[in-house]
Motif scaffolding. Structure first.
Motif, PDB file in Angstrom:
ATOM      1  N   TRP A 121     -15.556 -32.090  -8.002  1.00  0.00           N
ATOM      2  CA  TRP A 121     -15.933 -31.830  -9.392  1.00  0.00           C
ATOM      3  C   TRP A 121     -17.732 -32.439  -9.784  1.00  0.00           C
ATOM      4  O   TRP A 121     -17.408 -31.867 -10.851  1.00  0.00           O
ATOM      5  CB  TRP A 121     -14.875 -33.355 -10.106  1.00  0.00           C
ATOM      6  CG  TRP A 121     -15.133 -34.673  -9.387  1.00  0.00           C
ATOM      7  CD1 TRP A 121     -14.873 -35.249  -8.101  1.00  0.00           C
ATOM      8  CD2 TRP A 121     -16.675 -35.399 -10.172  1.00  0.00           C
ATOM      9  NE1 TRP A 121     -15.700 -36.866  -7.917  1.00  0.00           N
ATOM     10  CE2 TRP A 121     -16.199 -36.644  -9.276  1.00  0.00           C
ATOM     11  CE3 TRP A 121     -17.109 -35.077 -10.694  1.00  0.00           C
ATOM     12  CZ2 TRP A 121     -17.421 -37.647  -8.830  1.00  0.00           C
ATOM     13  CZ3 TRP A 121     -18.241 -36.261 -10.972  1.00  0.00           C
ATOM     14  CH2 TRP A 121     -18.180 -37.551  -9.484  1.00  0.00           C
ATOM     15  N   GLN A 122     -17.724 -32.569  -9.135  1.00  0.00           N
ATOM     16  CA  GLN A 122     -19.384 -32.566  -8.910  1.00  0.00           C
ATOM     17  C   GLN A 122     -19.988 -31.503  -9.405  1.00  0.00           C
ATOM     18  O   GLN A 122     -20.951 -31.398  -9.781  1.00  0.00           O
ATOM     19  CB  GLN A 122     -19.975 -33.809  -7.912  1.00  0.00           C
ATOM     20  CG  GLN A 122     -20.173 -35.268  -8.290  1.00  0.00           C
ATOM     21  CD  GLN A 122     -20.762 -35.578  -7.097  1.00  0.00           C
ATOM     22  OE1 GLN A 122     -20.752 -34.939  -6.199  1.00  0.00           O
ATOM     23  NE2 GLN A 122     -21.302 -36.628  -6.869  1.00  0.00           N
ATOM     24  N   SER A 123     -19.341 -30.141  -8.370  1.00  0.00           N
ATOM     25  CA  SER A 123     -20.351 -29.591  -8.246  1.00  0.00           C
ATOM     26  C   SER A 123     -19.381 -28.133 -10.189  1.00  0.00           C
ATOM     27  O   SER A 123     -19.769 -26.937 -10.838  1.00  0.00           O
ATOM     28  CB  SER A 123     -19.315 -28.005  -7.288  1.00  0.00           C
ATOM     29  OG  SER A 123     -17.604 -28.219  -7.443  1.00  0.00           O
ATOM     30  N   ILE A 124     -18.740 -29.258 -11.137  1.00  0.00           N
ATOM     31  CA  ILE A 124     -18.363 -28.274 -12.125  1.00  0.00           C
ATOM     32  C   ILE A 124     -19.637 -28.030 -13.045  1.00  0.00           C
ATOM     33  O   ILE A 124     -19.569 -29.132 -13.426  1.00  0.00           O
ATOM     34  CB  ILE A 124     -16.843 -28.701 -12.813  1.00  0.00           C
ATOM     35  CG1 ILE A 124     -16.150 -29.060 -11.359  1.00  0.00           C
ATOM     36  CG2 ILE A 124     -16.845 -29.031 -13.997  1.00  0.00           C
ATOM     37  CD1 ILE A 124     -14.641 -29.695 -12.388  1.00  0.00           C
ATOM     38  N   SER A 125     -20.049 -27.039 -13.440  1.00  0.00           N
ATOM     39  CA  SER A 125     -21.256 -27.253 -14.092  1.00  0.00           C
ATOM     40  C   SER A 125     -20.537 -27.780 -15.486  1.00  0.00           C
ATOM     41  O   SER A 125     -19.558 -26.993 -15.788  1.00  0.00           O
ATOM     42  CB  SER A 125     -21.587 -25.578 -14.134  1.00  0.00           C
ATOM     43  OG  SER A 125     -20.835 -23.980 -14.571  1.00  0.00           O
ATOM     44  N   PRO A 126     -21.474 -27.360 -16.846  1.00  0.00           N
ATOM     45  CA  PRO A 126     -20.998 -27.634 -18.511  1.00  0.00           C
ATOM     46  C   PRO A 126     -19.974 -26.348 -18.080  1.00  0.00           C
ATOM     47  O   PRO A 126     -19.075 -26.657 -19.300  1.00  0.00           O
ATOM     48  CB  PRO A 126     -21.991 -28.512 -19.023  1.00  0.00           C
ATOM     49  CG  PRO A 126     -23.162 -28.780 -17.766  1.00  0.00           C
ATOM     50  CD  PRO A 126     -22.139 -27.620 -16.501  1.00  0.00           C
ATOM     51  N   GLU A 127     -19.755 -25.004 -18.448  1.00  0.00           N
ATOM     52  CA  GLU A 127     -19.812 -24.536 -18.561  1.00  0.00           C
ATOM     53  C   GLU A 127     -18.411 -24.308 -18.191  1.00  0.00           C
ATOM     54  O   GLU A 127     -17.694 -23.830 -18.937  1.00  0.00           O
ATOM     55  CB  GLU A 127     -21.146 -23.693 -18.160  1.00  0.00           C
ATOM     56  CG  GLU A 127     -21.952 -22.336 -18.750  1.00  0.00           C
ATOM     57  CD  GLU A 127     -21.822 -22.500 -20.632  1.00  0.00           C
ATOM     58  OE1 GLU A 127     -20.722 -21.762 -20.296  1.00  0.00           O
ATOM     59  OE2 GLU A 127     -21.983 -23.428 -21.188  1.00  0.00           O
ATOM     60  N   GLN A 128     -18.111 -24.535 -16.708  1.00  0.00           N
ATOM     61  CA  GLN A 128     -17.121 -24.654 -16.367  1.00  0.00           C
ATOM     62  C   GLN A 128     -16.451 -25.300 -16.888  1.00  0.00           C
ATOM     63  O   GLN A 128     -15.018 -25.081 -17.205  1.00  0.00           O
ATOM     64  CB  GLN A 128     -16.951 -24.833 -15.010  1.00  0.00           C
ATOM     65  CG  GLN A 128     -15.663 -24.388 -13.993  1.00  0.00           C
ATOM     66  CD  GLN A 128     -15.748 -24.793 -12.547  1.00  0.00           C
ATOM     67  OE1 GLN A 128     -16.735 -24.807 -11.990  1.00  0.00           O
ATOM     68  NE2 GLN A 128     -14.387 -24.839 -11.928  1.00  0.00           N
ATOM     69  N   ALA A 129     -16.608 -26.674 -17.205  1.00  0.00           N
ATOM     70  CA  ALA A 129     -15.789 -27.756 -17.868  1.00  0.00           C
ATOM     71  C   ALA A 129     -15.885 -27.468 -19.423  1.00  0.00           C
ATOM     72  O   ALA A 129     -14.563 -27.951 -19.608  1.00  0.00           O
ATOM     73  CB  ALA A 129     -16.810 -28.801 -18.097  1.00  0.00           C
ATOM     74  N   LYS A 130     -16.379 -26.046 -19.752  1.00  0.00           N
ATOM     75  CA  LYS A 130     -15.668 -25.991 -21.210  1.00  0.00           C
ATOM     76  C   LYS A 130     -14.084 -25.766 -21.190  1.00  0.00           C
ATOM     77  O   LYS A 130     -13.513 -25.420 -21.931  1.00  0.00           O
ATOM     78  CB  LYS A 130     -16.691 -24.766 -21.699  1.00  0.00           C
ATOM     79  CG  LYS A 130     -18.077 -25.567 -22.372  1.00  0.00           C
ATOM     80  CD  LYS A 130     -18.500 -24.876 -23.785  1.00  0.00           C
ATOM     81  CE  LYS A 130     -19.840 -25.149 -23.509  1.00  0.00           C
ATOM     82  NZ  LYS A 130     -20.615 -24.229 -24.651  1.00  0.00           N
ATOM     83  N   ARG A 131     -14.363 -24.551 -20.372  1.00  0.00           N
ATOM     84  CA  ARG A 131     -13.504 -23.751 -19.970  1.00  0.00           C
ATOM     85  C   ARG A 131     -12.525 -24.503 -19.048  1.00  0.00           C
ATOM     86  O   ARG A 131     -10.896 -24.085 -18.282  1.00  0.00           O
ATOM     87  CB  ARG A 131     -13.512 -22.213 -19.154  1.00  0.00           C
ATOM     88  CG  ARG A 131     -14.399 -21.717 -19.709  1.00  0.00           C
ATOM     89  CD  ARG A 131     -14.697 -20.664 -19.676  1.00  0.00           C
ATOM     90  NE  ARG A 131     -15.597 -19.741 -19.686  1.00  0.00           N
ATOM     91  CZ  ARG A 131     -16.779 -20.604 -20.517  1.00  0.00           C
ATOM     92  NH1 ARG A 131     -17.550 -21.416 -20.117  1.00  0.00           N
ATOM     93  NH2 ARG A 131     -17.732 -18.923 -21.568  1.00  0.00           N
ATOM     94  N   PHE A 132     -11.448 -26.128 -18.830  1.00  0.00           N
ATOM     95  CA  PHE A 132     -11.616 -26.494 -18.144  1.00  0.00           C
ATOM     96  C   PHE A 132     -10.620 -28.168 -18.834  1.00  0.00           C
ATOM     97  O   PHE A 132     -11.455 -29.209 -18.701  1.00  0.00           O
ATOM     98  CB  PHE A 132     -11.948 -27.116 -16.488  1.00  0.00           C
ATOM     99  CG  PHE A 132     -10.828 -27.822 -15.895  1.00  0.00           C
ATOM    100  CD1 PHE A 132      -9.862 -28.195 -15.584  1.00  0.00           C
ATOM    101  CD2 PHE A 132     -11.966 -27.754 -14.303  1.00  0.00           C
ATOM    102  CE1 PHE A 132      -9.578 -28.253 -14.628  1.00  0.00           C
ATOM    103  CE2 PHE A 132     -11.442 -28.300 -13.311  1.00  0.00           C
ATOM    104  CZ  PHE A 132      -9.828 -28.027 -13.383  1.00  0.00           C
ATOM    105  N   THR A 133      -9.878 -28.355 -19.532  1.00  0.00           N
ATOM    106  CA  THR A 133      -9.259 -29.249 -20.486  1.00  0.00           C
ATOM    107  C   THR A 133      -9.395 -30.354 -19.537  1.00  0.00           C
ATOM    108  O   THR A 133      -9.686 -31.016 -20.386  1.00  0.00           O
ATOM    109  CB  THR A 133      -8.469 -28.588 -21.313  1.00  0.00           C
ATOM    110  OG1 THR A 133      -8.754 -27.039 -22.475  1.00  0.00           O
ATOM    111  CG2 THR A 133      -8.018 -29.416 -22.383  1.00  0.00           C
ATOM    112  N   LYS A 134      -8.132 -29.642 -18.567  1.00  0.00           N
ATOM    113  CA  LYS A 134      -7.295 -30.564 -17.725  1.00  0.00           C
ATOM    114  C   LYS A 134      -8.655 -31.698 -17.420  1.00  0.00           C
ATOM    115  O   LYS A 134      -8.543 -33.042 -17.159  1.00  0.00           O
ATOM    116  CB  LYS A 134      -6.625 -30.473 -16.841  1.00  0.00           C
ATOM    117  CG  LYS A 134      -5.661 -31.517 -16.564  1.00  0.00           C
ATOM    118  CD  LYS A 134      -4.192 -30.668 -16.355  1.00  0.00           C
ATOM    119  CE  LYS A 134      -3.316 -31.161 -16.233  1.00  0.00           C
ATOM    120  NZ  LYS A 134      -1.431 -30.374 -16.030  1.00  0.00           N
TER     121      LYS A 134
END
Lengths: 206, 672
Positions: free
Chosen positions: B417-430
């Motif tokens: 989860w630490q590698s999830i970028s803000p851009e990816q997080a935008k597309r990762f609702t869960k």
């Protein structure tokens, strides 16, 4: 027999986790706010005596867990409710978007006799946060939602500062009373036709 | 467990097996339309399915099973389920013919079946649990020769069977409701558990009201009330079962009474044994038998609304008859609940280890912890054993290696989860939603406790990281409120992020089902609790039944987080290490529930508490429960309930390890 007229009004507070349900309840009943509230597990309630005209009522306010996973427990807690308070955080769009779910879930689980006219009250909480700068749900948007659901009364509050909390619960109590009166028709001891007609016409047009 | 399995899979010298051979048709499915001669079968019924060597385990020992024949029959387009034990032959002399017949299932129509839960572990026996619309469940039916799948397939040919969307192993019968309602009804707890058949062993509580009030419990759907009132005396095996349990139990209590008589005749403090043992209603339940919790509650009653708002005349407390406690509980605890010892210290613990660090006698260690707990500084060493993170037979070196490996593994998981970028997080609702929930909860978990107090507390951040990592490690379960309550003391004890994580993982292996989306883990525990109260305090059970309290939701918080909110921090840790020993029972926490309820029984019944008042009362017991005496009582109750207690708790009830080995959240799709 004045005490005969004392009646219980049951109110359920619903809304997403962390929108301030417990805080609102405690601010209204105990006039206190704490940063130390824990996430509610299961359910709990507080009671407060309220007076309308010459009648004394006990408002029983139910606070429930906010995580969706626990919604299904509502079956045990929602029955016999006289009013449902929906709470969202004006700084969280998701908590606003979920209002429909909470409302529908409540109607299914509480299965009130007249779901069309069951009284809801909407509260947008945490208006104090960041001086209102982090707000993402506008008052207009909230009011539009209320209008679409049959003119649900709407209040914006700060449980932390106590803003508008008393007013919101006054309205909640009135609405609960209105809804409770149909049931009183079956309880000859508590019926008071004169008062009941008056109440019906003086709902809070908030 | 594995020993039992291997021992029992050898059926060659097994009397039941022989019996089934003699009676022919060994374990083969057969479809025919012969009329059968057995007296229990109704005229004109068509035999649809027959399966031999289907057994019930009346006790925790599979060797004491009762084998029999399972049948599906059809009459007037209704499908019926029957199970008949084999006659004449017993695998165990302790089981009388009468015992066997008590479990007989006689032609239960599928219109009264709500669901069938199947368990098909890779190792061990397959079994099904049939749950009735009333919420009652028959004991698990073990298919000694396999064939659960065929059984379900056969049922499916005749009734509408739908797989539950919440649990792939649950099949709902005749369920035409919307998915939402389905969820709700799967949650509705039993509204009509069998009356404790008190007439035979216990007189009813001063009236016959329990017979007449078929009220449904909270939110139970209509089907429940429709079928829940059905009481066919001769055709209700569950009723028979409860009689059976009580008969056995009365022997235990008789023994207890005799023991206590001796004890109390020598003990001036409590006077002679109450002659009203035979369950006369007791006026003015003796105050001296009341308990600390109750007394404390009286002291703190200013915060408790004493008034019952709907009535202006409160029932005068002392005028309400409170039925006598069938166990004379407070006296019993003196017989069986051993006094608690001082906590185990370092030196004592070291004595349990061999030169390489193995725990030589794990049972002795668990017993020691059970009776006294652990000194705080030592917890960090012992908790990982109790939780199952360390194996008892591991050496110092092996554990050091494990810690190192697990540390790296944790770092890898955390990286996910630490590698999830803000851009990816935008597309990762869960992910965003979970993180949001966790962020909200860690800042309100035990913040008044020193370890977590203050702004920018580092431990709060670590708690968030661990919970977020766990929600990736166990993505199916995710995060649920209550988890942070479990993690908080573990972090405080372990003082190491990776070690805390793995101890938490081990704990969740057992209590994770508490947080299942369908609340099934909670459902089974609350159900087991209701059975235990029925067994250990019939009058209290009847009271709950009459007052619509059988769903036991007022114990929800107790069970969900194992009393974390009921005791102060140190006491919670003491309780948990006792529970985690699984010394007397994996389910001691349920006996703790019974112990607390029994301590308050006179108040609950004397004040005629309804569901709301009871919930409030229970919530406000928080901080007023005496731990040591409660644990002693729970121990006494557990011993007293014995096999019958264990039999009241369905297999796989948390915190037992899941029955399906290794697969926590099975997604298989082999039957339907």
């Amino acid at each position: 027999m004045p005490s005969r007229r004392r009646t219980l009004l049951k109110v359920i507070i619903l809304g997403d986790s962390g929108v301030g349900k417990t805080s609102l309840m405690n601010q209204y009943v105990n006039k206190k706010f704490s940063n130390q509230y824990k996430a509610t597990i299961g359910a709990d309630f507080l009671t407060k005596e309220v007076q309308f005209e010459d009648r004394l009522f006990t408002l029983q306010i139910w606070d429930t867990a906010g995580q969706e996973r626990f919604q299904s427990l509502g079956v045990a807690f929602y029955r016999g409710a006289d009013c449902c308070v929906l709470v969202y955080d004006v700084n969280s769009m998701k908590s606003f978007d979920n209002l429909n779910n909470w409302r529908e879930e409540f109607l299914i689980q509480a299965s009130p006799s007249d779901p069309e006219n069951f009284p809801f009250v909407l509260i947008g909480n945490k208006v104090d946060v960041d001086g209102g700068n982090s707000r993402v749900v506008s008052e207009k948007k909230a009011k539009a939602w209320c209008a679409s659901k049959g003119n649900i009364p709407y209040f914006e509050t700060s449980a932390k500062e106590g803003t508008n909390v008393e007013e919101a619960f006054q309205c909640i109590a009135k609405n609960a009373l209105k809804s409770g009166e149909e049931e009183e028709l079956y309880l000859p001891d508590t019926i008071d036709v004169g008062t009941s007609n008056q109440q019906r016409s003086t709902g809070c047009e908030c | 467990m594995s020993m039992e399995a291997s021992e029992l899979q050898d059926l060659s010298d097994d009397a039941d097996y022989a019996a089934s051979q003699q009676q022919g048709s060994a374990s083969m499915m057969r479809c025919d339309s012969e009329k059968r001669s057995s007296s229990s079968e109704h005229e004109g019924a068509e035999l649809i399915y027959l399966k031999d060597n289907v057994a019930i385990h009346p006790t925790q020992f599979a060797s004491e099973r009762i084998s029999g024949r399972l049948k599906l029959t059809k009459q007037d387009s209704t499908l019926y389920l029957s199970w008949t034990p084999y006659k004449g032959q017993t695998s165990n002399a302790k089981l009388s013919e009468k015992d066997r017949s008590l479990y007989t299932i006689t032609a239960v129509p599928f219109t009264e079946v709500r669901s069938i839960r199947r368990h098909t572990p890779a190792l061990g026996w397959q079994y099904v649990i049939v749950v009735l619309s009333s919420g009652l469940a028959f004991p698990p039916l073990y298919f000694y020769n396999g064939g659960v799948r065929e059984f379900l397939a056969m049922v499916k040919q005749h009734v509408f069977l739908a797989r539950s969307s919440e649990d792939a192993n649950v099949f709902l019968v005749n369920d035409f409701q919307s998915p939402l309602q389905r969820t709700l009804s799967s949650l509705a707890l039993p509204s009509s558990l069998p009356v404790a058949s008190g007439q035979s062993s216990y007189p009813s509580d001063g009236g016959s009201s329990s017979e007449n009030q078929g009220r449904t419990s909270a939110g139970a759907d209509n089907r429940v009330s429709q079928y829940g009132v059905r009481k066919q005396k001769s055709h209700d095996p569950t009723r028979d079962l409860s009689i059976h349990l009580l008969e056995k139990f009365s022997l235990v209590t008789k023994f207890a009474r005799e023991t206590t008589t001796q004890l109390f005749s020598e003990n001036n403090g409590f006077g002679s044994v109450d002659k009203r043992w035979n369950n006369q209603p007791v006026h003015n339940y003796p105050e001296k038998l009341s308990n600390i919790a109750e007394e404390k509650h009286h002291e703190s009653s200013h915060s408790y609304p004493e008034k019952e708002p709907l009535y202006d005349e409160e029932p005068p407390i002392d005028l309400v008859d409170v039925p006598a406690d069938p166990l004379e509980f407070n006296k019993l605890s003196l017989v069986w609940g051993k006094p608690r010892q001082p906590p185990m210290g370092h030196k004592e613990f070291t004595a349990f280890l061999d030169s390489e660090g193995r725990v030589v006698e794990s049972k002795a260690l668990r017993e020691r912890v059970f009776y006294g707990g652990i000194e705080h500084q030592l917890r960090r060493e012992v908790w990982p054993f109790l939780l199952g993170y360390y194996a008892f037979d591991s050496t110092y070196a092996e554990r050091e290696y494990l810690r190192a490996v697990k540390k790296m593994e944790y770092a890898t998981l955390k990286q996910q989860w630490q590698s999830i970028s803000p851009e990816q997080a935008k597309r990762f609702t869960k992910y965003r939603e979970r993180k949001g929930l966790i962020d909200k909860d860690v800042v309100r978990t035990d913040r008044a406790f020193e370890y977590y107090e203050g702004d920018d507390n580092l431990n709060v951040n670590i708690m968030r990281d661990i919970l977020l990592t766990y929600s990736f490690y166990n993505f199916d379960l995710g995060y649920c409120q209550g988890m942070s309550d479990y993690l908080s003391p573990i972090m405080f004890v372990m003082e190491d992020e990776s070690e805390s994580f793995w101890c938490f993982v081990a704990l969740m292996e057992r209590v994770g089902p508490n947080f299942n989306r369908d609340q099934n883990g909670m459902h089974t525990q609350l159900f087991a609790l209701s059975k235990l109260v029925e067994l250990l305090d019939g009058p209290l059970h009847n009271y709950f039944k009459q007052n619509d309290c059988l769903n036991y939701f007022f114990c929800f918080r107790w069970i969900l987080i194992q009393f974390k909110r009921e005791f102060e921090y140190e006491k919670t840790m003491q309780l948990w290490e006792v529970l985690w020993t699984h010394y007397l029972s994996e389910h001691l926490h349920l006996y703790v529930c019974v112990a607390i309820l029994k301590r308050c029984r006179s108040k609950i019944m004397g004040e005629q508490m309804d569901f709301d008042t009871l919930l409030k009362f229970i919530n406000e017991l928080s901080g007023h429960i005496d731990l040591d005496s409660t644990v002693r009582d729970a121990e006494a109750l557990c011993i007293c309930a014995g096999e019958n207690g264990a039999a009241s708790i369905p297999p796989g009830t948390p915190p037992s390890l899941p029955l399906d080995d290794g697969i926590l959240y099975p997604q298989d799709d082999d039957v339907l």
